[in-house]
Design a protein around this motif. Structure first.
Motif, PDB file in Angstrom:
ATOM      1  N   GLY A  27      66.805   0.331  41.992  1.00  0.00           N
ATOM      2  CA  GLY A  27      66.867  -0.521  42.962  1.00  0.00           C
ATOM      3  C   GLY A  27      67.455  -1.630  43.156  1.00  0.00           C
ATOM      4  O   GLY A  27      67.195  -2.563  43.812  1.00  0.00           O
ATOM      5  N   THR A  28      68.328  -1.848  42.338  1.00  0.00           N
ATOM      6  CA  THR A  28      69.497  -2.973  42.215  1.00  0.00           C
ATOM      7  C   THR A  28      70.429  -3.001  43.753  1.00  0.00           C
ATOM      8  O   THR A  28      70.734  -4.108  43.725  1.00  0.00           O
ATOM      9  N   ALA A  29      70.476  -1.910  44.412  1.00  0.00           N
ATOM     10  CA  ALA A  29      71.275  -1.993  45.514  1.00  0.00           C
ATOM     11  C   ALA A  29      70.551  -1.416  46.869  1.00  0.00           C
ATOM     12  O   ALA A  29      71.399  -0.271  47.165  1.00  0.00           O
ATOM     13  N   ASN A  30      69.656  -1.681  47.351  1.00  0.00           N
ATOM     14  CA  ASN A  30      69.115  -0.941  48.487  1.00  0.00           C
ATOM     15  C   ASN A  30      69.828  -0.907  49.551  1.00  0.00           C
ATOM     16  O   ASN A  30      70.177  -2.250  49.943  1.00  0.00           O
ATOM     17  N   GLY A  31      69.974  -0.092  50.438  1.00  0.00           N
ATOM     18  CA  GLY A  31      70.768   0.173  51.491  1.00  0.00           C
ATOM     19  C   GLY A  31      72.220   0.098  51.048  1.00  0.00           C
ATOM     20  O   GLY A  31      73.143   0.220  52.280  1.00  0.00           O
ATOM     21  N   GLN A  32      72.791   0.217  50.113  1.00  0.00           N
ATOM     22  CA  GLN A  32      74.275   0.126  49.865  1.00  0.00           C
ATOM     23  C   GLN A  32      74.965   1.578  50.283  1.00  0.00           C
ATOM     24  O   GLN A  32      76.051   1.710  50.541  1.00  0.00           O
ATOM     25  N   ALA A  33      74.000   2.732  49.987  1.00  0.00           N
ATOM     26  CA  ALA A  33      74.649   4.131  50.326  1.00  0.00           C
ATOM     27  C   ALA A  33      75.025   3.987  51.838  1.00  0.00           C
ATOM     28  O   ALA A  33      76.114   4.760  51.988  1.00  0.00           O
ATOM     29  N   LEU A  34      74.298   3.555  52.636  1.00  0.00           N
ATOM     30  CA  LEU A  34      74.804   3.366  54.220  1.00  0.00           C
ATOM     31  C   LEU A  34      76.070   2.257  54.286  1.00  0.00           C
ATOM     32  O   LEU A  34      76.624   2.641  55.391  1.00  0.00           O
ATOM     33  N   GLU A  35      76.134   1.616  53.244  1.00  0.00           N
ATOM     34  CA  GLU A  35      77.359   0.507  53.844  1.00  0.00           C
ATOM     35  C   GLU A  35      78.674   1.052  53.149  1.00  0.00           C
ATOM     36  O   GLU A  35      79.746   0.609  53.507  1.00  0.00           O
ATOM     37  N   ALA A  36      78.405   1.778  51.890  1.00  0.00           N
ATOM     38  CA  ALA A  36      79.601   2.286  51.436  1.00  0.00           C
ATOM     39  C   ALA A  36      80.286   3.342  52.374  1.00  0.00           C
ATOM     40  O   ALA A  36      79.799   4.029  53.173  1.00  0.00           O
ATOM     41  N   ASP A  37      81.579   3.267  52.510  1.00  0.00           N
ATOM     42  CA  ASP A  37      82.601   3.821  53.444  1.00  0.00           C
ATOM     43  C   ASP A  37      83.814   4.462  52.881  1.00  0.00           C
ATOM     44  O   ASP A  37      84.726   4.963  53.803  1.00  0.00           O
ATOM     45  N   ILE A  38      83.912   4.559  51.691  1.00  0.00           N
ATOM     46  CA  ILE A  38      85.170   5.404  51.307  1.00  0.00           C
ATOM     47  C   ILE A  38      84.863   6.395  50.141  1.00  0.00           C
ATOM     48  O   ILE A  38      84.305   5.698  49.231  1.00  0.00           O
ATOM     49  N   LEU A  39      85.141   7.493  50.039  1.00  0.00           N
ATOM     50  CA  LEU A  39      85.131   8.506  48.985  1.00  0.00           C
ATOM     51  C   LEU A  39      86.307   8.959  48.607  1.00  0.00           C
ATOM     52  O   LEU A  39      87.261   9.105  49.167  1.00  0.00           O
ATOM     53  N   TYR A  40      86.471   8.200  47.129  1.00  0.00           N
ATOM     54  CA  TYR A  40      87.581   8.626  46.299  1.00  0.00           C
ATOM     55  C   TYR A  40      87.439   9.898  45.804  1.00  0.00           C
ATOM     56  O   TYR A  40      86.383  10.250  45.245  1.00  0.00           O
ATOM     57  N   ILE A  41      88.538  10.738  45.359  1.00  0.00           N
ATOM     58  CA  ILE A  41      88.648  12.046  45.066  1.00  0.00           C
ATOM     59  C   ILE A  41      89.643  11.965  43.916  1.00  0.00           C
ATOM     60  O   ILE A  41      90.592  11.729  44.159  1.00  0.00           O
ATOM     61  N   ARG A  42      89.251  12.240  42.589  1.00  0.00           N
ATOM     62  CA  ARG A  42      90.101  12.156  41.364  1.00  0.00           C
ATOM     63  C   ARG A  42      90.147  13.748  41.091  1.00  0.00           C
ATOM     64  O   ARG A  42      89.444  14.536  40.814  1.00  0.00           O
ATOM     65  N   SER A  43      91.465  13.837  40.543  1.00  0.00           N
ATOM     66  CA  SER A  43      91.543  15.387  39.906  1.00  0.00           C
ATOM     67  C   SER A  43      91.162  15.692  38.713  1.00  0.00           C
ATOM     68  O   SER A  43      90.815  14.489  37.950  1.00  0.00           O
ATOM     69  N   ARG A  44      90.526  16.673  38.364  1.00  0.00           N
ATOM     70  CA  ARG A  44      90.113  16.950  37.126  1.00  0.00           C
ATOM     71  C   ARG A  44      91.229  18.054  36.157  1.00  0.00           C
ATOM     72  O   ARG A  44      91.649  18.899  36.769  1.00  0.00           O
TER      73      ARG A  44
ATOM     74  N   ALA B  89      76.909  20.286  50.175  1.00  0.00           N
ATOM     75  CA  ALA B  89      76.543  18.843  50.675  1.00  0.00           C
ATOM     76  C   ALA B  89      76.249  17.784  49.338  1.00  0.00           C
ATOM     77  O   ALA B  89      75.592  18.271  48.666  1.00  0.00           O
ATOM     78  N   MET B  90      77.315  16.973  49.266  1.00  0.00           N
ATOM     79  CA  MET B  90      77.356  15.985  48.313  1.00  0.00           C
ATOM     80  C   MET B  90      76.708  14.885  48.917  1.00  0.00           C
ATOM     81  O   MET B  90      76.523  14.150  50.025  1.00  0.00           O
ATOM     82  N   ILE B  91      75.561  14.407  48.210  1.00  0.00           N
ATOM     83  CA  ILE B  91      74.386  13.458  48.536  1.00  0.00           C
ATOM     84  C   ILE B  91      74.457  12.172  47.555  1.00  0.00           C
ATOM     85  O   ILE B  91      74.615  12.134  46.333  1.00  0.00           O
ATOM     86  N   PHE B  92      75.009  10.860  48.177  1.00  0.00           N
ATOM     87  CA  PHE B  92      75.177   9.719  47.457  1.00  0.00           C
ATOM     88  C   PHE B  92      73.739   8.800  48.111  1.00  0.00           C
ATOM     89  O   PHE B  92      73.729   8.436  49.215  1.00  0.00           O
ATOM     90  N   SER B  93      72.987   8.389  46.830  1.00  0.00           N
ATOM     91  CA  SER B  93      71.742   7.575  47.226  1.00  0.00           C
ATOM     92  C   SER B  93      71.941   6.269  46.644  1.00  0.00           C
ATOM     93  O   SER B  93      72.681   6.155  45.826  1.00  0.00           O
ATOM     94  N   ASP B  94      71.158   5.472  46.932  1.00  0.00           N
ATOM     95  CA  ASP B  94      71.041   3.749  46.497  1.00  0.00           C
ATOM     96  C   ASP B  94      70.763   4.306  44.888  1.00  0.00           C
ATOM     97  O   ASP B  94      70.085   5.037  44.732  1.00  0.00           O
ATOM     98  N   PRO B  95      71.145   3.524  44.219  1.00  0.00           N
ATOM     99  CA  PRO B  95      70.744   3.578  42.749  1.00  0.00           C
ATOM    100  C   PRO B  95      69.320   3.630  42.401  1.00  0.00           C
ATOM    101  O   PRO B  95      68.570   2.593  43.213  1.00  0.00           O
TER     102      PRO B  95
ATOM    103  N   ASP C 285      67.927   9.961  55.701  1.00  0.00           N
ATOM    104  CA  ASP C 285      67.046   9.300  54.539  1.00  0.00           C
ATOM    105  C   ASP C 285      67.586   8.092  54.074  1.00  0.00           C
ATOM    106  O   ASP C 285      67.166   8.209  52.546  1.00  0.00           O
ATOM    107  N   GLY C 286      68.524   7.454  54.266  1.00  0.00           N
ATOM    108  CA  GLY C 286      68.814   6.208  53.559  1.00  0.00           C
ATOM    109  C   GLY C 286      69.995   6.879  52.577  1.00  0.00           C
ATOM    110  O   GLY C 286      70.525   5.985  51.761  1.00  0.00           O
ATOM    111  N   ALA C 287      70.543   7.989  52.701  1.00  0.00           N
ATOM    112  CA  ALA C 287      71.773   8.530  51.882  1.00  0.00           C
ATOM    113  C   ALA C 287      72.841   8.983  52.538  1.00  0.00           C
ATOM    114  O   ALA C 287      72.678   9.205  53.738  1.00  0.00           O
ATOM    115  N   ARG C 288      73.889   8.785  52.029  1.00  0.00           N
ATOM    116  CA  ARG C 288      75.298   9.209  52.623  1.00  0.00           C
ATOM    117  C   ARG C 288      75.381  10.657  52.290  1.00  0.00           C
ATOM    118  O   ARG C 288      75.500  11.075  51.082  1.00  0.00           O
ATOM    119  N   VAL C 289      75.504  11.770  53.055  1.00  0.00           N
ATOM    120  CA  VAL C 289      75.837  13.042  52.943  1.00  0.00           C
ATOM    121  C   VAL C 289      77.092  13.458  53.550  1.00  0.00           C
ATOM    122  O   VAL C 289      77.576  13.199  54.399  1.00  0.00           O
TER     123      VAL C 289
END
Length: 199
Positions: free
Chosen positions: A157-174, A148-154, A74-78
């Motif tokens: 509406g400033t960046a429609n379709g960008q979630a599907l273009e994004a291609d790198i998940l960065y993980i930071r320690s806490r 399931a981590m879900i990343f959706s477009d903002p 549905d337009g989101a990256r999971v």
């Protein structure tokens, strides 16, 4: 006859030595700043509904993470994963989510979209979330959770379709430590220590 020591002490040679030292120090400093943190890991998690064989396993304080698959819905990256909190304290959903950032490798840092983020607790492995809304729960110590981590477009509406273009998940320690702002103990950002390529 001029001694070697006297020759080295001339003004010209002293200037050359000083310049070489400056160049060396500057080069070292630049190299250290450009280097990734010690233990930085880069892995790939190809997109697709099928489970990864083998799954991607990472250790990023305070998490043990097993990425099982990454896909689009549905337009989101999971990104489906199992996460175990190895710390002695729980993490809230917000504390957990702040350790993850999805980015588009084709855009400069100042143009990266601010994705809406949520995570859904999976009742069974392989379940596909029915909606893109997240659950509210804590990650308790030593309790593996299927998420399931879900990343959706903002949302704005400033960046429609960008979630599907994004291609790198960065993980930071806490890290659970004292905040310099108010002196209270809380989960704070550590180093970005893992990069997961979603292609």
């Amino acid at each position: 006859m001029v001694s070697v020591a006297g020759d080295l002490a001339t003004r010209t040679n002293a200037t050359i030595v000083a310049l070489l030292a400056l160049v060396g120090i500057t080069g070292l400093a630049g190299g250290f700043e450009a280097a990734e943190p010690e233990g930085f890991v880069t892995v790939s998690a190809p997109l697709g509904e099928n489970p990864l064989e083998p799954p991607v396993e990472l250790e990023v304080e305070p998490f043990e993470i097993t990425i099982r698959r990454a896909y689009e819905k549905d337009g989101a990256r999971v990104v489906e994963m199992q996460v175990t909190n190895t710390a002695s304290r729980p993490l809230s959903p917000t504390d957990f989510m702040l350790g993850f950032a999805l980015k588009n490798s084709g855009l400069p840092e100042d143009q990266q979209p601010d994705f809406d983020e949520a995570f859904h607790r999976l009742k069974e492995i392989g379940e596909v979330p029915e909606d893109m809304f997240g659950d509210q729960f804590s990650l308790n110590p030593a309790v593996p959770m299927d998420l399931a981590m879900i990343f959706s477009d903002p949302y704005d509406g400033t960046a429609n379709g960008q979630a599907l273009e994004a291609d790198i998940l960065y993980i930071r320690s806490r890290e659970y430590r004292t905040s310099i702002l108010d002196g209270t103990k809380r989960w704070l950002d550590g180093e970005t220590t893992a990069e997961v390529k979603l292609k």
